[in-house]
Design a protein around this motif. Sequence first.
Motif, PDB file in Angstrom:
ATOM      1  N   ALA A   1      39.532  66.073  64.556  1.00  0.00           N
ATOM      2  CA  ALA A   1      38.774  65.277  63.589  1.00  0.00           C
ATOM      3  C   ALA A   1      37.414  65.873  63.269  1.00  0.00           C
ATOM      4  O   ALA A   1      36.868  65.611  62.200  1.00  0.00           O
ATOM      5  CB  ALA A   1      38.604  63.851  64.112  1.00  0.00           C
ATOM      6  N   HIS A   2      36.852  66.668  64.179  1.00  0.00           N
ATOM      7  CA  HIS A   2      35.514  67.224  63.981  1.00  0.00           C
ATOM      8  C   HIS A   2      35.636  68.652  63.435  1.00  0.00           C
ATOM      9  O   HIS A   2      35.953  69.581  64.179  1.00  0.00           O
ATOM     10  CB  HIS A   2      34.725  67.225  65.289  1.00  0.00           C
ATOM     11  N   VAL A   3      35.429  68.821  62.143  1.00  0.00           N
ATOM     12  CA  VAL A   3      35.542  70.115  61.478  1.00  0.00           C
ATOM     13  C   VAL A   3      34.226  70.872  61.627  1.00  0.00           C
ATOM     14  O   VAL A   3      33.157  70.348  61.279  1.00  0.00           O
ATOM     15  CB  VAL A   3      35.903  69.945  59.994  1.00  0.00           C
ATOM     16  N   ILE A   4      34.321  72.101  62.146  1.00  0.00           N
ATOM     17  CA  ILE A   4      33.134  72.935  62.304  1.00  0.00           C
ATOM     18  C   ILE A   4      32.913  73.810  61.081  1.00  0.00           C
ATOM     19  O   ILE A   4      31.808  73.889  60.540  1.00  0.00           O
ATOM     20  CB  ILE A   4      33.252  73.807  63.577  1.00  0.00           C
ATOM     21  N   ALA A   5      33.974  74.494  60.630  1.00  0.00           N
ATOM     22  CA  ALA A   5      33.861  75.387  59.480  1.00  0.00           C
ATOM     23  C   ALA A   5      35.233  75.558  58.859  1.00  0.00           C
ATOM     24  O   ALA A   5      36.265  75.184  59.448  1.00  0.00           O
ATOM     25  CB  ALA A   5      33.284  76.744  59.896  1.00  0.00           C
ATOM     26  N   THR A   6      35.232  76.131  57.655  1.00  0.00           N
ATOM     27  CA  THR A   6      36.470  76.410  56.921  1.00  0.00           C
ATOM     28  C   THR A   6      36.400  77.822  56.370  1.00  0.00           C
ATOM     29  O   THR A   6      35.433  78.175  55.678  1.00  0.00           O
ATOM     30  CB  THR A   6      36.666  75.405  55.775  1.00  0.00           C
ATOM     31  N   PHE A   7      37.419  78.631  56.665  1.00  0.00           N
ATOM     32  CA  PHE A   7      37.472  80.017  56.209  1.00  0.00           C
ATOM     33  C   PHE A   7      38.798  80.242  55.496  1.00  0.00           C
ATOM     34  O   PHE A   7      39.854  80.310  56.139  1.00  0.00           O
ATOM     35  CB  PHE A   7      37.334  80.992  57.384  1.00  0.00           C
ATOM     36  N   GLY A   8      38.740  80.372  54.165  1.00  0.00           N
ATOM     37  CA  GLY A   8      39.943  80.676  53.395  1.00  0.00           C
ATOM     38  C   GLY A   8      41.071  79.684  53.591  1.00  0.00           C
ATOM     39  O   GLY A   8      42.230  80.077  53.693  1.00  0.00           O
TER      40      GLY A   8
ATOM     41  N   ILE B   1      38.540  75.112  61.172  1.00  0.00           N
ATOM     42  CA  ILE B   1      38.148  75.288  62.565  1.00  0.00           C
ATOM     43  C   ILE B   1      37.577  73.972  63.055  1.00  0.00           C
ATOM     44  O   ILE B   1      36.576  73.478  62.527  1.00  0.00           O
ATOM     45  CB  ILE B   1      37.108  76.410  62.728  1.00  0.00           C
ATOM     46  N   THR B   2      38.239  73.400  64.048  1.00  0.00           N
ATOM     47  CA  THR B   2      37.808  72.108  64.577  1.00  0.00           C
ATOM     48  C   THR B   2      37.237  72.262  65.983  1.00  0.00           C
ATOM     49  O   THR B   2      37.563  73.209  66.709  1.00  0.00           O
ATOM     50  CB  THR B   2      38.986  71.117  64.613  1.00  0.00           C
ATOM     51  N   ALA B   3      36.366  71.311  66.336  1.00  0.00           N
ATOM     52  CA  ALA B   3      35.766  71.324  67.674  1.00  0.00           C
ATOM     53  C   ALA B   3      36.821  71.074  68.749  1.00  0.00           C
ATOM     54  O   ALA B   3      36.729  71.618  69.862  1.00  0.00           O
ATOM     55  CB  ALA B   3      34.665  70.268  67.750  1.00  0.00           C
TER      56      ALA B   3
ATOM     57  N   MET C   1      37.463  73.614  71.904  1.00  0.00           N
ATOM     58  CA  MET C   1      37.385  73.131  73.282  1.00  0.00           C
ATOM     59  C   MET C   1      38.699  73.335  74.019  1.00  0.00           C
ATOM     60  O   MET C   1      38.713  73.725  75.192  1.00  0.00           O
ATOM     61  CB  MET C   1      37.000  71.651  73.284  1.00  0.00           C
ATOM     62  N   TYR C   2      39.816  73.090  73.334  1.00  0.00           N
ATOM     63  CA  TYR C   2      41.117  73.265  73.980  1.00  0.00           C
ATOM     64  C   TYR C   2      41.360  74.739  74.311  1.00  0.00           C
ATOM     65  O   TYR C   2      41.889  75.067  75.380  1.00  0.00           O
ATOM     66  CB  TYR C   2      42.220  72.739  73.064  1.00  0.00           C
ATOM     67  N   GLY C   3      40.982  75.660  73.415  1.00  0.00           N
ATOM     68  CA  GLY C   3      41.124  77.087  73.699  1.00  0.00           C
ATOM     69  C   GLY C   3      40.254  77.518  74.862  1.00  0.00           C
ATOM     70  O   GLY C   3      40.676  78.328  75.702  1.00  0.00           O
ATOM     71  N   PHE C   4      39.041  76.982  74.934  1.00  0.00           N
ATOM     72  CA  PHE C   4      38.164  77.307  76.055  1.00  0.00           C
ATOM     73  C   PHE C   4      38.754  76.817  77.375  1.00  0.00           C
ATOM     74  O   PHE C   4      38.716  77.524  78.389  1.00  0.00           O
ATOM     75  CB  PHE C   4      36.789  76.687  75.824  1.00  0.00           C
ATOM     76  N   LEU C   5      39.315  75.605  77.389  1.00  0.00           N
ATOM     77  CA  LEU C   5      39.911  75.076  78.609  1.00  0.00           C
ATOM     78  C   LEU C   5      41.166  75.849  79.015  1.00  0.00           C
ATOM     79  O   LEU C   5      41.425  76.061  80.202  1.00  0.00           O
ATOM     80  CB  LEU C   5      40.241  73.589  78.423  1.00  0.00           C
ATOM     81  N   MET C   6      41.949  76.309  78.026  1.00  0.00           N
ATOM     82  CA  MET C   6      43.114  77.141  78.340  1.00  0.00           C
ATOM     83  C   MET C   6      42.689  78.466  78.956  1.00  0.00           C
ATOM     84  O   MET C   6      43.294  78.949  79.926  1.00  0.00           O
ATOM     85  CB  MET C   6      43.929  77.385  77.068  1.00  0.00           C
TER      86      MET C   6
ATOM     87  N   LEU D   1      38.712  64.487  80.241  1.00  0.00           N
ATOM     88  CA  LEU D   1      38.136  64.683  78.915  1.00  0.00           C
ATOM     89  C   LEU D   1      39.244  64.636  77.882  1.00  0.00           C
ATOM     90  O   LEU D   1      40.153  65.473  77.897  1.00  0.00           O
ATOM     91  CB  LEU D   1      37.403  66.028  78.837  1.00  0.00           C
ATOM     92  N   ALA D   2      39.191  63.659  76.999  1.00  0.00           N
ATOM     93  CA  ALA D   2      40.175  63.549  75.919  1.00  0.00           C
ATOM     94  C   ALA D   2      39.820  64.537  74.814  1.00  0.00           C
ATOM     95  O   ALA D   2      38.670  64.587  74.361  1.00  0.00           O
ATOM     96  CB  ALA D   2      40.196  62.128  75.378  1.00  0.00           C
ATOM     97  N   ILE D   3      40.806  65.342  74.387  1.00  0.00           N
ATOM     98  CA  ILE D   3      40.568  66.352  73.357  1.00  0.00           C
ATOM     99  C   ILE D   3      41.223  65.955  72.041  1.00  0.00           C
ATOM    100  O   ILE D   3      40.576  65.950  70.992  1.00  0.00           O
ATOM    101  CB  ILE D   3      41.084  67.717  73.838  1.00  0.00           C
ATOM    102  N   TYR D   4      42.506  65.633  72.090  1.00  0.00           N
ATOM    103  CA  TYR D   4      43.224  65.233  70.878  1.00  0.00           C
ATOM    104  C   TYR D   4      43.551  63.738  70.951  1.00  0.00           C
ATOM    105  O   TYR D   4      43.796  63.206  72.040  1.00  0.00           O
ATOM    106  CB  TYR D   4      44.524  66.047  70.735  1.00  0.00           C
ATOM    107  N   PRO D   5      43.542  63.050  69.848  1.00  0.00           N
ATOM    108  CA  PRO D   5      43.244  63.522  68.476  1.00  0.00           C
ATOM    109  C   PRO D   5      41.766  63.653  68.169  1.00  0.00           C
ATOM    110  O   PRO D   5      41.372  64.318  67.224  1.00  0.00           O
ATOM    111  CB  PRO D   5      43.892  62.453  67.598  1.00  0.00           C
ATOM    112  N   ILE D   6      40.905  62.991  68.974  1.00  0.00           N
ATOM    113  CA  ILE D   6      39.466  63.052  68.768  1.00  0.00           C
ATOM    114  C   ILE D   6      38.817  63.481  70.074  1.00  0.00           C
ATOM    115  O   ILE D   6      39.148  62.955  71.143  1.00  0.00           O
ATOM    116  CB  ILE D   6      38.892  61.693  68.296  1.00  0.00           C
ATOM    117  N   LEU D   7      37.887  64.430  69.990  1.00  0.00           N
ATOM    118  CA  LEU D   7      37.209  64.928  71.176  1.00  0.00           C
ATOM    119  C   LEU D   7      36.362  63.818  71.792  1.00  0.00           C
ATOM    120  O   LEU D   7      35.524  63.198  71.125  1.00  0.00           O
ATOM    121  CB  LEU D   7      36.328  66.122  70.805  1.00  0.00           C
TER     122      LEU D   7
END
Length: 230
Positions: A17-24, A28-30, A34-39, A186-192
Amino acid sequence: MMLFIVVMNPIMNNHGAHVIATFGGTVITAEAVMYGFLMALSLAILMLVFVSYNQSMTNHKFLYLFVRLSPQLTLLTMITMRFVPLFIRRFTNIKNVQRTRGVQMETGSVRARSHAGMRLMEVLLINSLVDALQTADSMTARGYGSQKRTSYQRYRFTQRDGWVLASLVAGSALCFYFAKQGIGRLAIYPILGSIHLNQIGWLCLVLVLLIDSLPLLLEGWEYLWWTLRK
């Protein structure tokens, strides 16, 4: 690999739900970051577990613990765990020796490199089979399997070991109980979710830090003890 996971997960996973940026058109969501960092952190923890096991759990300790319960299974497990590193070391040595004779897999056509690789594997397999036969003959000559195997190294379970083990079991059980109650998650999906901790959450965090830093605490205590003794 950790950096690859951190970078690729937000690109391939657009949920959140939290959009950081959009590229093409790629969002990119928060939550994905966060999920990639935890993985990546989980991968690092898994690697550290195996590294710590290989550093602390030697072959003699493994034999001392399990040889009385099942000698054959213990020996088979040790051979299995020793097979891959030994196989890699032998292959490296054989490749370095054969390189002086012009047999190498780094240069030449695909057919030539495949032929060189097959020759190296042939030498490796022959060497491994000969070594296995010599090991079997040596074990037979020493009477392995005729009676229960003993160990020439003894490890004493001291009173301090008992206190440390009891503390680890009690602290781990309490942490698992807190986790089952949903504390510290820590709940990540659907909302951090929020990382705000209450008193019980801080207690769980302190317990986890104490359990994880126990080797450092013991090493620091030994260092201070020997330093003060001098």
